[in-house]
Motif scaffolding. Structure first.
Motif, PDB file in Angstrom:
ATOM      1  N   PRO A 185      80.006  28.999  11.911  1.00  0.00           N
ATOM      2  CA  PRO A 185      79.655  30.389  11.580  1.00  0.00           C
ATOM      3  C   PRO A 185      78.487  30.522  10.606  1.00  0.00           C
ATOM      4  CG  PRO A 185      81.646  29.730  10.418  1.00  0.00           C
ATOM      5  CD  PRO A 185      81.335  28.626  11.379  1.00  0.00           C
ATOM      6  N   GLN A 186      78.100  29.442   9.936  1.00  0.00           N
ATOM      7  CA  GLN A 186      77.014  29.515   8.957  1.00  0.00           C
ATOM      8  C   GLN A 186      75.641  29.269   9.576  1.00  0.00           C
ATOM      9  OE1 GLN A 186      77.900  30.582   5.967  1.00  0.00           O
ATOM     10  NE2 GLN A 186      79.992  30.564   6.770  1.00  0.00           N
ATOM     11  N   ASP A 187      75.577  29.074  10.876  1.00  0.00           N
ATOM     12  CA  ASP A 187      74.294  28.816  11.542  1.00  0.00           C
ATOM     13  C   ASP A 187      73.589  30.156  11.782  1.00  0.00           C
ATOM     14  OD1 ASP A 187      72.164  28.173  13.216  1.00  0.00           O
ATOM     15  OD2 ASP A 187      73.263  26.565  14.222  1.00  0.00           O
ATOM     16  N   HIS A 213      69.901  34.466  17.443  1.00  0.00           N
ATOM     17  CA  HIS A 213      69.777  34.358  18.901  1.00  0.00           C
ATOM     18  C   HIS A 213      70.892  35.126  19.609  1.00  0.00           C
ATOM     19  CE1 HIS A 213      66.390  31.725  18.792  1.00  0.00           C
ATOM     20  NE2 HIS A 213      67.029  30.742  18.190  1.00  0.00           N
ATOM     21  N   LEU A 214      72.080  35.132  19.017  1.00  0.00           N
ATOM     22  CA  LEU A 214      73.177  35.894  19.614  1.00  0.00           C
ATOM     23  C   LEU A 214      72.866  37.390  19.576  1.00  0.00           C
ATOM     24  CD1 LEU A 214      75.971  36.194  20.835  1.00  0.00           C
ATOM     25  CD2 LEU A 214      76.953  36.009  18.530  1.00  0.00           C
ATOM     26  N   ALA A 215      72.308  37.852  18.460  1.00  0.00           N
ATOM     27  CA  ALA A 215      71.918  39.263  18.367  1.00  0.00           C
ATOM     28  C   ALA A 215      70.893  39.606  19.448  1.00  0.00           C
ATOM     29  CB  ALA A 215      71.345  39.551  16.982  1.00  0.00           C
ATOM     30  N   GLU A 216      69.941  38.709  19.645  1.00  0.00           N
ATOM     31  CA  GLU A 216      68.930  38.929  20.683  1.00  0.00           C
ATOM     32  C   GLU A 216      69.578  38.987  22.068  1.00  0.00           C
ATOM     33  OE1 GLU A 216      64.785  36.867  22.323  1.00  0.00           O
ATOM     34  OE2 GLU A 216      66.213  35.698  21.136  1.00  0.00           O
ATOM     35  N   LEU A 246      77.054  31.230  22.841  1.00  0.00           N
ATOM     36  CA  LEU A 246      76.752  31.261  21.409  1.00  0.00           C
ATOM     37  C   LEU A 246      77.944  31.767  20.602  1.00  0.00           C
ATOM     38  CD1 LEU A 246      73.044  32.518  21.197  1.00  0.00           C
ATOM     39  CD2 LEU A 246      73.932  30.251  20.628  1.00  0.00           C
ATOM     40  N   SER A 247      78.718  32.668  21.165  1.00  0.00           N
ATOM     41  CA  SER A 247      79.930  33.134  20.477  1.00  0.00           C
ATOM     42  C   SER A 247      80.902  31.978  20.277  1.00  0.00           C
ATOM     43  CB  SER A 247      80.588  34.259  21.271  1.00  0.00           C
ATOM     44  OG  SER A 247      79.762  35.401  21.315  1.00  0.00           O
ATOM     45  N   LYS A 248      81.040  31.129  21.294  1.00  0.00           N
ATOM     46  CA  LYS A 248      81.904  29.947  21.167  1.00  0.00           C
ATOM     47  C   LYS A 248      81.374  29.017  20.076  1.00  0.00           C
ATOM     48  CE  LYS A 248      83.151  29.888  26.108  1.00  0.00           C
ATOM     49  NZ  LYS A 248      82.998  29.115  27.369  1.00  0.00           N
ATOM     50  N   TYR A 249      80.067  28.812  20.076  1.00  0.00           N
ATOM     51  CA  TYR A 249      79.460  27.919  19.089  1.00  0.00           C
ATOM     52  C   TYR A 249      79.668  28.453  17.672  1.00  0.00           C
ATOM     53  CZ  TYR A 249      75.766  25.667  16.373  1.00  0.00           C
ATOM     54  OH  TYR A 249      75.068  24.992  15.400  1.00  0.00           O
ATOM     55  N   LEU A 250      79.470  29.752  17.478  1.00  0.00           N
ATOM     56  CA  LEU A 250      79.571  30.329  16.140  1.00  0.00           C
ATOM     57  C   LEU A 250      81.011  30.408  15.644  1.00  0.00           C
ATOM     58  CD1 LEU A 250      76.813  33.048  16.463  1.00  0.00           C
ATOM     59  CD2 LEU A 250      76.854  31.207  14.769  1.00  0.00           C
TER      60      LEU A 250
END
Length: 415
Positions: free
Chosen positions: A61-63, A69-72, A53-57
């Motif tokens: 970054p606006q998702d 989900h990353l925080a979770e 998810l870090s790679k995706y964001l």
């Protein structure tokens, strides 16, 4: 000259094409990372979830949903240091703007982490109140605030939150919600053993007791030492345990150690009650006259009635306020305040009303006996059974709580 111009144009086209090609490849790679993250969620591999998810964001970054989900994933990743995991999770949620449809969920998640992981109820409450001001029917927010009130000795404030939660609860789950509410009403100190266990204050092998509540309240105070709420909660525990001197000592210390304690109604109410119990009537009246905020609500009206009765000898005003107190929760179940009303009616020369009030107070006192509640608690282990629905309906009818009685009665008609 023509050759150089066309060369420049060709190079520009190649550069633009290369940029868009790179952009498309990057976005494709990011979407693949999201797919891998979704697969990792199914396998509960939280380390992989947060990496992907870090790679995706990095690309999208606006998702805000992905950021939640990353925080979770940070919070659930057992390979990380717990405090660092919570810090990184909160950091992610704070990227989500107030204008985002995901902001309420982010607020609730952050509040949960402050309350259950960092043991910071004051910070959690501020977040929940901010969110509920814009989304008052948010079910998760109301549920967490209800539990926060239980955990900080203020279950009497939770009824509006409970009602909003119940209104959104599916029929099959309503018996469990009503059971939770019964425990909040009559056994708030021990109503949430799962949460106390989660926070490290309760071992299932131990017998639940008031000491568990004290450990929790003292831990809250230690984690948020400048919060007047947490100091007042500990002081009120001692007051309710019959030790007003220790309670007053703690409150006096808090006056110097906390932020604006005399602007916190819960702190001021606790201080006034303790001063009254110790016979320091002048000081009690001084703080009551300087009551912060709106002069309404259960705590204010209750103290107003007692002080008008016992200190100012204004019996007519005391009677009005006593009657107001016993018309709302938790005054409806407070037989002590109803006995106070009966005595005040005698002082005011209304013996007939005093006798009927005394009889009502006695009835409520008997309904608070352990031999009434013990069989109810045993039956509440299976709250969807018709037998307990009928008994809870009868109990609440005798107590005069029509809303709860109707809710339990309705369960007998659910197929």
């Amino acid at each position: 000259m023509k050759i150089s111009v066309w060369t420049f144009v060709a190079l520009a086209i190649l550069c633009v094409g290369g940029y868009f090609g790179y952009l498309l490849m990057t976005q494709h790679s990011a979407r693949q990372a999201m797919q891998r993250a979704e697969s990792a969620v199914r396998h509960r591999n939280w380390t992989s979830v947060r990496i992907e998810l870090s790679k995706y964001l990095d690309v999208f970054p606006q998702d805000d949903a992905a950021r939640l989900h990353l925080a979770e994933a940070y919070f659930k990743d057992a390979t990380m240091n717990p405090e660092r995991a919570v810090s990184l999770a909160i950091e992610q949620m704070r990227f989500i703007p107030h204008t985002s449809p995901h902001w309420p969920a982010a607020c609730v998640q952050e509040a949960r982490m402050h309350l259950f992981a960092r043991l910071q109820p004051h910070r959690a409450e501020l977040l929940l109140r901010e969110m509920l001001a814009t989304d008052p029917d948010n079910v998760d927010g109301n549920y967490v605030l209800w539990k926060l009130y239980d955990l900080t000795g203020r279950s009497h404030l939770a009824e509006p939150n409970f009602r909003r939660v119940l209104a959104a609860t599916p029929a099959a789950q309503r018996p469990l919600r009503l059971r939770e509410w019964y425990l909040s009403q009559f056994y708030p100190a021990t109503a949430n053993p799962e949460l106390d266990q989660l926070m490290g204050f309760y071992d299932p092998s131990e017998k639940r007791s008031a000491v568990t509540e004290l450990r929790r309240l003292e831990a809250f105070r230690e984690r948020e030492p400048t919060s007047a709420l947490n100091h007042a909660a500990v002081a009120r525990w001692y007051s309710l345990e019959g030790d007003p001197k220790t309670s007053l000592k703690l409150l006096q210390q808090a006056l110097d150690e906390t932020d604006a304690p005399l602007q916190d109604p819960f702190f001021v109410a606790t201080l006034i009650q303790v001063l009254f119990d110790l016979g320091e009537f002048d000081n009690a009246m001084k703080y009551f006259r300087a009551w912060p905020g709106e002069r309404s609500g259960y705590e204010y009206v209750r103290l107003s009635a007692i002080l008008a009765d016992e200190v100012e000898r204004d019996y007519e005003r005391a009677i009005r306020h006593y009657q107001q107190v016993i018309s709302v929760w938790p005054g409806q179940a407070d037989w002590r305040i109803q006995y106070r009303l009966a005595r005040c009616l005698i002082k005011n020369g209304d013996d007939s009303s005093a006798e009927s009030t005394r009889q009502k107070a006695k009835k409520i006192e008997l309904l608070m006996e352990e031999d009434v509640h013990a069989p109810l608690r045993r039956l509440l282990a299976t709250p969807d059974q018709l037998e307990i629905c009928g008994q809870m309906t009868q109990f609440y009818e005798q107590l005069g709580l029509e809303f709860e009685a109707n809710q339990w009665r309705d369960l007998t008609h659910v197929e």
